[in-house]
Motif scaffolding. Structure first.
Motif, PDB file in Angstrom:
ATOM      1  N   LYS A  16       0.849  -1.186   0.000  1.00 29.20           N
ATOM      2  CA  LYS A  16       0.000   0.000   0.000  1.00 29.20           C
ATOM      3  C   LYS A  16       0.888   1.240   0.000  1.00 29.20           C
ATOM      4  O   LYS A  16       2.014   1.209   0.500  1.00 29.20           O
ATOM      5  N   LYS A  17       0.369   2.348  -0.555  1.00 31.64           N
ATOM      6  CA  LYS A  17       1.198   3.541  -0.692  1.00 31.64           C
ATOM      7  C   LYS A  17       1.753   4.016   0.643  1.00 31.64           C
ATOM      8  O   LYS A  17       2.958   4.283   0.753  1.00 31.64           O
ATOM      9  N   ASP A  18       0.904   4.118   1.656  1.00 35.55           N
ATOM     10  CA  ASP A  18       1.379   4.598   2.958  1.00 35.55           C
ATOM     11  C   ASP A  18       2.435   3.667   3.538  1.00 35.55           C
ATOM     12  O   ASP A  18       3.411   4.118   4.141  1.00 35.55           O
ATOM     13  N   GLU A  19       2.241   2.359   3.353  1.00 28.99           N
ATOM     14  CA  GLU A  19       3.202   1.389   3.869  1.00 28.99           C
ATOM     15  C   GLU A  19       4.522   1.483   3.107  1.00 28.99           C
ATOM     16  O   GLU A  19       5.606   1.385   3.702  1.00 28.99           O
ATOM     17  N   LEU A  20       4.432   1.679   1.783  1.00 24.02           N
ATOM     18  CA  LEU A  20       5.645   1.815   0.978  1.00 24.02           C
ATOM     19  C   LEU A  20       6.455   3.017   1.424  1.00 24.02           C
ATOM     20  O   LEU A  20       7.677   2.926   1.632  1.00 24.02           O
ATOM     21  N   ILE A  21       5.810   4.167   1.569  1.00 26.05           N
ATOM     22  CA  ILE A  21       6.504   5.393   1.965  1.00 26.05           C
ATOM     23  C   ILE A  21       7.114   5.241   3.356  1.00 26.05           C
ATOM     24  O   ILE A  21       8.259   5.649   3.605  1.00 26.05           O
ATOM     25  N   GLU A  22       6.355   4.618   4.277  1.00 24.35           N
ATOM     26  CA  GLU A  22       6.860   4.400   5.632  1.00 24.35           C
ATOM     27  C   GLU A  22       8.074   3.465   5.614  1.00 24.35           C
ATOM     28  O   GLU A  22       9.083   3.725   6.291  1.00 24.35           O
ATOM     29  N   ASN A  23       7.993   2.392   4.827  1.00 26.73           N
ATOM     30  CA  ASN A  23       9.099   1.432   4.789  1.00 26.73           C
ATOM     31  C   ASN A  23      10.346   2.013   4.143  1.00 26.73           C
ATOM     32  O   ASN A  23      11.470   1.693   4.531  1.00 26.73           O
TER      33      ASN A  23
ATOM     34  N   ILE B 280       8.389   7.340  -6.731  1.00 24.48           N
ATOM     35  CA  ILE B 280       9.060   7.596  -5.462  1.00 24.48           C
ATOM     36  C   ILE B 280      10.423   8.239  -5.710  1.00 24.48           C
ATOM     37  O   ILE B 280      11.165   7.821  -6.592  1.00 24.48           O
ATOM     38  N   ASN B 281      10.731   9.271  -4.948  1.00 23.26           N
ATOM     39  CA  ASN B 281      12.054   9.896  -5.001  1.00 23.26           C
ATOM     40  C   ASN B 281      12.432  10.256  -3.565  1.00 23.26           C
ATOM     41  O   ASN B 281      11.869  11.180  -2.987  1.00 23.26           O
ATOM     42  N   ALA B 282      13.352   9.495  -2.996  1.00 23.80           N
ATOM     43  CA  ALA B 282      13.662   9.661  -1.580  1.00 23.80           C
ATOM     44  C   ALA B 282      15.155   9.815  -1.358  1.00 23.80           C
ATOM     45  O   ALA B 282      15.968   9.099  -1.947  1.00 23.80           O
ATOM     46  N   THR B 283      15.500  10.763  -0.487  1.00 26.25           N
ATOM     47  CA  THR B 283      16.868  10.904   0.013  1.00 26.25           C
ATOM     48  C   THR B 283      16.790  10.843   1.533  1.00 26.25           C
ATOM     49  O   THR B 283      15.711  10.691   2.107  1.00 26.25           O
ATOM     50  N   ARG B 284      17.920  10.989   2.175  1.00 32.26           N
ATOM     51  CA  ARG B 284      17.925  10.953   3.635  1.00 32.26           C
ATOM     52  C   ARG B 284      17.221  12.173   4.226  1.00 32.26           C
ATOM     53  O   ARG B 284      16.827  12.163   5.397  1.00 32.26           O
ATOM     54  N   GLN B 285      17.048  13.214   3.424  1.00 33.32           N
ATOM     55  CA  GLN B 285      16.413  14.429   3.909  1.00 33.32           C
ATOM     56  C   GLN B 285      14.909  14.484   3.616  1.00 33.32           C
ATOM     57  O   GLN B 285      14.151  15.107   4.347  1.00 33.32           O
ATOM     58  N   LYS B 286      14.479  13.809   2.544  1.00 33.05           N
ATOM     59  CA  LYS B 286      13.102  14.036   2.104  1.00 33.05           C
ATOM     60  C   LYS B 286      12.606  12.878   1.247  1.00 33.05           C
ATOM     61  O   LYS B 286      13.364  12.309   0.458  1.00 33.05           O
ATOM     62  N   VAL B 287      11.314  12.538   1.418  1.00 34.53           N
ATOM     63  CA  VAL B 287      10.655  11.544   0.570  1.00 34.53           C
ATOM     64  C   VAL B 287       9.513  12.225  -0.162  1.00 34.53           C
ATOM     65  O   VAL B 287       8.641  12.842   0.454  1.00 34.53           O
ATOM     66  N   THR B 288       9.538  12.152  -1.492  1.00 30.33           N
ATOM     67  CA  THR B 288       8.444  12.711  -2.282  1.00 30.33           C
ATOM     68  C   THR B 288       7.836  11.609  -3.142  1.00 30.33           C
ATOM     69  O   THR B 288       8.502  10.624  -3.472  1.00 30.33           O
ATOM     70  N   TYR B 289       6.581  11.775  -3.490  1.00 23.83           N
ATOM     71  CA  TYR B 289       5.920  10.787  -4.327  1.00 23.83           C
ATOM     72  C   TYR B 289       4.890  11.476  -5.210  1.00 23.83           C
ATOM     73  O   TYR B 289       4.389  12.562  -4.904  1.00 23.83           O
TER      74      TYR B 289
END
Length: 334
Positions: free
Chosen positions: A245-252, A290-299
């Protein structure tokens, strides 16, 4: 002569975002552009990210490697010969991962390419939210990708203070000094070093900025070359079949980045098919970018994409990372 620009930059610095803005500026000047994604991996996420600017004035092409420098350089040369016959006035090369600058220069100076092409600008993108405590190997990569640049665009400045901008610029100075870069043009004074940068976020760049960037040129910044070791160097993990799920993906993704047992994850990017058959609405018909770095996660929701997520970093632990993506098949590229 067709000008060739090289866009370099450390992982997650915002190269693709910058390229979109830069191409729109060049197109507004009536210049027909081709973006060439130059990758050593079999899957290039950035090609999909650039699809929305493909037009009659902008082509998007890709070459891949993975079987050695000589074969990769040959494919680059072959692709550039083809592009020379296609009516483009400017070619923008975005290398992915670790890139040998000498390969770029050597290829462009070879016959017959030297009859059609000339180097335009080497443009380095550096993020204003750059980590303070990079490893020695990461600092080497950061500096080597800036060493030949005619200009550095300091991205994401809208998210940080002026003090932070100054700190990042000093970090870059020390990284360049650390590999013994010979650049009297930027080291002769603090003013010269400050003028090496454009301190604006992508949305703040105007036509005058892009005109300066397009004519920035390059410098052969001779520096001390090093070999990245396999045990400490960068790796890319390709994750196929991620089903969360999207929320689970972003959290993981956030948990994996923060988990030291996963290694030092620098960036996670790609596309995932979200949800299951019970999901309703427009989002169930597409993918989540998804585009994530240690500072920020964007989707972002997109209609069409290749279903793959790439984890990039140092000393990556595949077994630990797999716990956050339990359904994925992993393919590793050094």
């Amino acid at each position: 002569m067709i000008k060739v620009d090289l866009i370099t930059g450390f992982l997650g610095s915002g190269k693709t975002t910058f390229i979109k803005k830069y191409v729109r500026y060049l197109n507004s000047q009536g210049i027909k552009v081709c973006i060439l994604e130059n990758d050593y991996g079999a899957v290039n996420i950035d090609v999909a990210l650039l699809e929305d600017i493909r037009s009659d004035l902008c082509g998007v092409e890709m070459i891949v490697g993975g079987d050695g420098k000589t074969a990769h350089q040959r494919r680059l040369k072959t692709k550039l010969i083809t592009l020379a016959m296609s009516g483009y006035q400017r070619v923008i090369i975005e290398p992915s991962g670790i890139f040998d600058m000498d390969e770029f220069f050597d290829t462009l100076y070879e016959s017959p390419l030297d009859n059609w092409y000339e180097i335009g600008s080497v443009i380095a993108i550096a993020s204003a939210d750059l980590e303070d405590n990079l490893s020695k190997e990461s600092d080497y990569v950061l500096a080597s990708e800036i060493a030949d640049a005619g200009i550095v665009v300091l991205s994401k400045t809208e998210d940080v203070s002026d003090e932070r901008v100054t700190k990042v610029k000093e970090h870059i100075r020390k990284a360049l000094e650390g590999i013994l870069v010979r650049r009297t043009d930027i080291f002769r004074s603090q003013e010269a070093f400050d003028n090496f940068f454009i301190n604006k976020g992508s949305d703040e760049l105007n036509d005058e900025d892009f005109k300066k960037i397009a004519s920035a040129g390059f410098v052969h910044g001779d520096y001390e070359k090093r070999q990245l070791s396999d045990d400490k160097g960068y790796k890319s993990l390709y994750l196929f079949g991620v089903k969360l799920k999207k929320d689970e993906l972003i959290e993981n993704i956030s948990k994996a980045i923060e988990d030291p047992e996963c290694g030092h994850i620098i960036r996670i990017k790609g596309f995932a098919k979200i949800g299951d058959e019970s999901d309703k609405g427009a989002e169930s018909e597409g993918y989540t970018e998804i585009n994530a770095t240690r500072q920020k996660v964007t989707y972002n929701h997109v209609r069409g994409a290749q279903e793959v997520i790439i984890v990039i970093g140092e000393k990556l632990n595949t077994d630990m990372i797999s716990k956050y993506f339990p359904t994925a098949d992993f393919n590793e590229l050094i």
